[in-house]
Design an enzyme around this catalytic site. Sequence first.
Site, short mmCIF file in Angstrom:
data_model
loop_
_atom_site.label_atom_id
_atom_site.label_comp_id
_atom_site.label_asym_id
_atom_site.label_seq_id
_atom_site.Cartn_x
_atom_site.Cartn_y
_atom_site.Cartn_z
N ASP A 1053 -90.11 54.80 -54.69
CA ASP A 1053 -88.91 55.65 -54.62
C ASP A 1053 -89.07 56.71 -53.54
O ASP A 1053 -90.14 57.32 -53.40
CB ASP A 1053 -88.70 56.32 -55.99
CG ASP A 1053 -87.25 56.75 -56.19
OD1 ASP A 1053 -86.49 56.73 -55.21
OD2 ASP A 1053 -86.89 57.10 -57.33
N LYS A 1122 -82.60 71.38 -59.86
CA LYS A 1122 -82.92 70.10 -59.21
C LYS A 1122 -81.67 69.36 -58.73
O LYS A 1122 -81.60 68.90 -57.59
CB LYS A 1122 -83.70 69.21 -60.18
CG LYS A 1122 -84.00 67.83 -59.59
CD LYS A 1122 -84.71 66.90 -60.56
CE LYS A 1122 -84.88 65.52 -59.94
NZ LYS A 1122 -85.54 64.57 -60.87
N ASP A 1282 -82.18 54.08 -52.44
CA ASP A 1282 -83.43 54.54 -51.82
C ASP A 1282 -84.64 54.27 -52.71
O ASP A 1282 -85.68 54.91 -52.56
CB ASP A 1282 -83.35 56.04 -51.49
CG ASP A 1282 -83.13 56.89 -52.72
OD1 ASP A 1282 -82.81 56.33 -53.78
OD2 ASP A 1282 -83.26 58.13 -52.64
#
Length: 1369
Positions: A1053, A1122, A1282
């Site tokens: 990742d 986040k 991704d």
Amino acid sequence: MYRLLSANRAAAVQKALRVPPTAHPTTTTATTTTVCCGCGIAPSNFVHYQQYYQMLYRQMPAGAITAKTTTTTTRTQTTTPTQTDAVAQAKKKRLRKPRYAKYVELLEVTEQAISERRSRVKRLKSKKLADFIHKAQQQILERRAREDRKDKKTKCVLDLAQRQPVEYQKIDMEALDGSILESGVYDDRPMLFFGKDEYTKQVIANPEEVQNILKSFQNFRDIIESMENDQHEADFGLSTTKVHPEEHEMLDPFEAIEPYISPLDKSKRSVTTVAVPNASAVTTKSKKRFKSKVHVNEEQERLAKQRALHINLNTYLNVCVSANMLNRALSTIIAYRGKVRKSSLPHMSEGLITIDLYNILLHGYAGKGSFDRAQEVFKLIEEDGLSFNEQTYAAIFECLGRLEPDEENHQYISEYVSKAEKEGFSLNQIMDRSKFVADQRDIALDAIRRLRPDFKPVYVPPQLGYDNELLDHLNEHVIPVGAKKEPGKADYAIMNSKRGYTAAQLEQLAREQLKIELDGSITIKSIEKSKEFANSEKCRELLKELEDTWRKQISAAIVRDLNTLRAQVRFKPHGFMNYYTYLKTLDASHFADILIKELYKLAEGSETFSPTVGQLYKELGQKVQQRYQIEQKKHNGTLEKIGEIYSSYCELWGSGMSQDNTRQAWQRLVYEQRESGPSMDLLEVPWPSNVLTGVGRFLYNILMRDIKIDAHIMRQKSKSKAAAQPQNLLPAFYTLFRNQGRFVKEEVKPHPVLSRLFRASRQQTLTFDSNLVPMLCPPQPWSTPHNGGYLLNKTELIRLPHQAIQQWDRIMASNPQHLYPALDSLNQLASVPWRVNTQLLDVIIKVFQNGGDVKLDVPQPPSSLPPLPTLPAKDAEGNATSSEDRAKQFRDKLGHRRKQAEMYSLWCDALYRLSLAQHYRDKVFWLPHNMDFRGRVYPVPPHLNHLGSDLARSMLIFDQAQPLGVDGLSWLKLHCINLTGLKKRDSVRERLLYAEEIMPDILDSADNPLTGRMWWSKSDEPWQTLACCMEIANVHRCPDPAAYLSRFPIHQDGSCNGLQHYAALGRDEAGARSVNLAPSAIPQDVYSAVAALVEKSRKADAQNGLHVAEALAGFVRRKVIKQTVMTTVYGVTRYGARLQIARQLKDIDDFPKDWVWPASTYLTTKTFESLREMFTSTREIQDWFTECARLISGVCSQNVEWVTPLGLPVVQPYNRQEMKHSPRSGFKVSANMPMDLYERPNILKQKNAFPPNFIHSLDSSHMMLTSLHCERQGITFVSVHDCFWTHANTVPELNRMCREQFVALHSQPILEQLSEFMRHTYSFKDSDFINDGSVEDLSKRQLNRILKQMPQKGDFDLRNVLDSVYFFS
């Protein structure tokens, strides 16, 4: 005054008026009775021109005045007005409001003209306007007074006239000016009805008065025709019916009664256009001031309408030809070409009728061998100034090939071969560039070989390689078409990830897949575990009986409504498109199947959600289109041809002896089989959205009106009582109106009795459309933007809204080789075979059937939601419930209902996913892929795929097993720890040591997932963690772990991938280190770094006495900020960021709830400031992107577009759109449709979306580069944006290629190329500046300046990425 009457109703009108039949003027004598002006052509419709001829509507006395140049006739009016009528008319006259009406008329502020007149009225000075109104009112009063005095004198005469027959005078307009009468759109001459002797004398004595009336008539007719009404231009050369006897049996009954239009019929008089000189101020039409919220200017609006009309014509003509309605196709072309010729701007409409439209018609005539009609079409083409192209000559040779090979036929072939070669088209070009269906290619070849027996077409081989700097080195593996392989140098590594299946296995799988696609749907068993009702079996029988009844009712209703529709359009002018033609493409049985499936879907639907009427229209229309496309492929030979090519494709897969990727292999096979049969690169013509809506509306009406259910069907009755009691049939569906945001939408709901019947029957199956489930065989590779994915079902390459056509235009105009990287990446991802992780699936199904689990993210059924407590009518003290309590109860009910709907939606999603997984549990399957407009890829099947939630990702594993190798077990352990999220700040070594420590928990989780210590359930991704635990346990117990055959995917990742691309673009040293572009001993966590900066700033503010900073002490955590940090690179607004942070603060139990909103505002500001401080280059680039997009969309009024480094054109489809309601009636196809190419852009969306969309296009380019290089090396590769997946033994190779391709991508001058592209596309030239200092001029100069001002770059060395362990990990 009346307009002309239509030809087929002239007799009826004469009868109604009690008039003897008319004779043509050429045979009229002095005593012949006539009522028309002698034009010989019947009038069309009654139109009342009251505004212009109010002064003419007076009752006429018995004495008639005859003009010198007229033929006098007297007609007795049998339907004389009565005294009651006269009193009513007088009363109506007294009730008028003459001042207001006259004022409006004088100002010409009518409903139609208000937009163009408003500016005129505004320009009048207030004093002048007041004087004008006063003067107008005085004139009206004086006129009324005179008329009243006059009326008193003639009252007796009028009363007598009302009791006596009325005489009408005919004035021969030929004596005045025949050219004026024929100057309109129609070849007609109006009838003028006069009243009052004095006025008639005055008019006849002054012919100029009549001319003024006629001019007013022409102007008023122009106004009427300029409005969007249903008046159609009639008579485009209609001749008598001309149907060849041999064709009559094949024609549709509707087509058989349709007159054949001869485009060469010149028997009608030509229309002489005469300009009316010096039109008065009242009748002169002023130029409209353009006002539109959607289009930039009038030119763009006109181009949009023309493009929409062309798209509709193209679709309609194709459908006409496939439905064997060639006469209607021809009449439609002739009608619209006539409209172009009669247009006030003919040079602006030249692009409407193209040679491609004529080619559709020519192929229709060629299929019947009607060369005489084709020749008539040739003359139309010549008149329109169009040139033949290759497809035209292909149709000619096909037509000639279907005729007997006699001398005349040979002469025609020779003539057209010579003509083609003279125009520069060789026979090879014609055969190579034309598209053929069915046997057209073979017939055309046969015709050519009659003249040249040895002719063998030479087809141009496809270009197989890339034309891109980043991929050109892969071309060394490509062998040109026709070249021989060099022995000993073959490299078949590309087939490694596709091995394991024989040709026979693949062919059998392909046959099963074709069967599913031909059926259109697949029915599977549901995993829902529910109690059986006592009468479930009885209810199923009732439902089966109802279905049979409904099917009969639907079939009868289809025939009935089609006949009604046919009757409606039969005698209408042929120059418009109608839905009847589209509906004739399928049989009634197909419509019945579609409606029955939709009926079941609606009846089983949620109690809280139902489709809107508009959604149902479109959905039904799409089902009809899909079935039509399948039927077309069955009839035009495409199905058979796909079967032949796919059989060869399976042999290639089975052998594994190929250096080509899937696209190159497919292109070779198609090229080898081009000698005969249909073309494989046919462009499927999708039906426009307005057609889908109209067709869907037709079926919707049947669904609502003809599907009935007995209201007493659920009652338990004995047979004798049931027979005696009559049925109470009610509509099975009804509509209701429900708020959806700012709008009120009409939704379709099943009748409660029907819903109860379905619930009681407990349906044990689920039905899915065939294009919503995985494929049982490898998908057809994308070789063109229009062919790929499912074998027969249409798969869209790009997920775009229906109005987004600009990107398709760019794709069609680009070099096919520039699209190969994107297509090949989709093909690589689709070529990976999958299977279900059955060991894990059994655990998930057990949890689901036992009621779900919120903590494990397994949805619970809505029945598990506890009911709301009821509010007592009175409290303990006996007081009535307060209004505050009732309001709170109402809010609680709404929240409860919303929660219930959300739970049901999630529960259904899980039910579909798990039922499909259960159905495919012992099968191998493939997932066809497509992409969004930015290039991000997605699997097409929505329910069972590897995207989505933790639950969805955990259920799928690779079908191909590979040995783990030496380091495979270590990669499995590392992957397991990564999934838990417990060691994000630790090194790889520490994570592996931790895995060894908790090995007992891992093994316990695998052995006792629901009854053990359940260590896995505490993970960030619990189900993927459990799946990994099971795989580790299997390997741990294997005697030779390195030889263990593993199907389990390992993930790598990206570390905040969006910021990685920004840091690489700006060569930002500090930013690059914070997102792991530079090597480091431990992984850098950008979220923790931002949180540390925010906390530092908070402490300073708290020391200064800021209360909100004090309240946040101890709560500035990584998790709180986040999501905001992650999405800031994707264009999150401050408002959106505030909601994200507020949501996180609410989830913290200890945080004071009163401080949530002020604290979220404070943290949003501090987070954005910290990001700007950390990522200076990132923010500069993002600001440049935003400013460029704002100016492009605002100053140029264009959509922002660019080309990705791999050559994919991207256009942002954000435009202003007007909310338009779907029409509920009408059989005419509306040609209006929204298109982003001609509409104003939505500036706010364009500028906010450009930064994230551009970064998304870069991360998709990086993924595609990695995909293509992995495929060439034979490595299994799968992407979730991704996050890259592969086998455990190939993770090191994947990591190496991932880093190499990132460096290669960002070594390109990406920002420089973008700036150059935007300057070339959007910059203004020096000649575009007025130099007057205006805002517009300054904005243009600012645009030119900003497009050149690229952000400054840092000095980060991209090669550091190659050594960064935690770049992707």
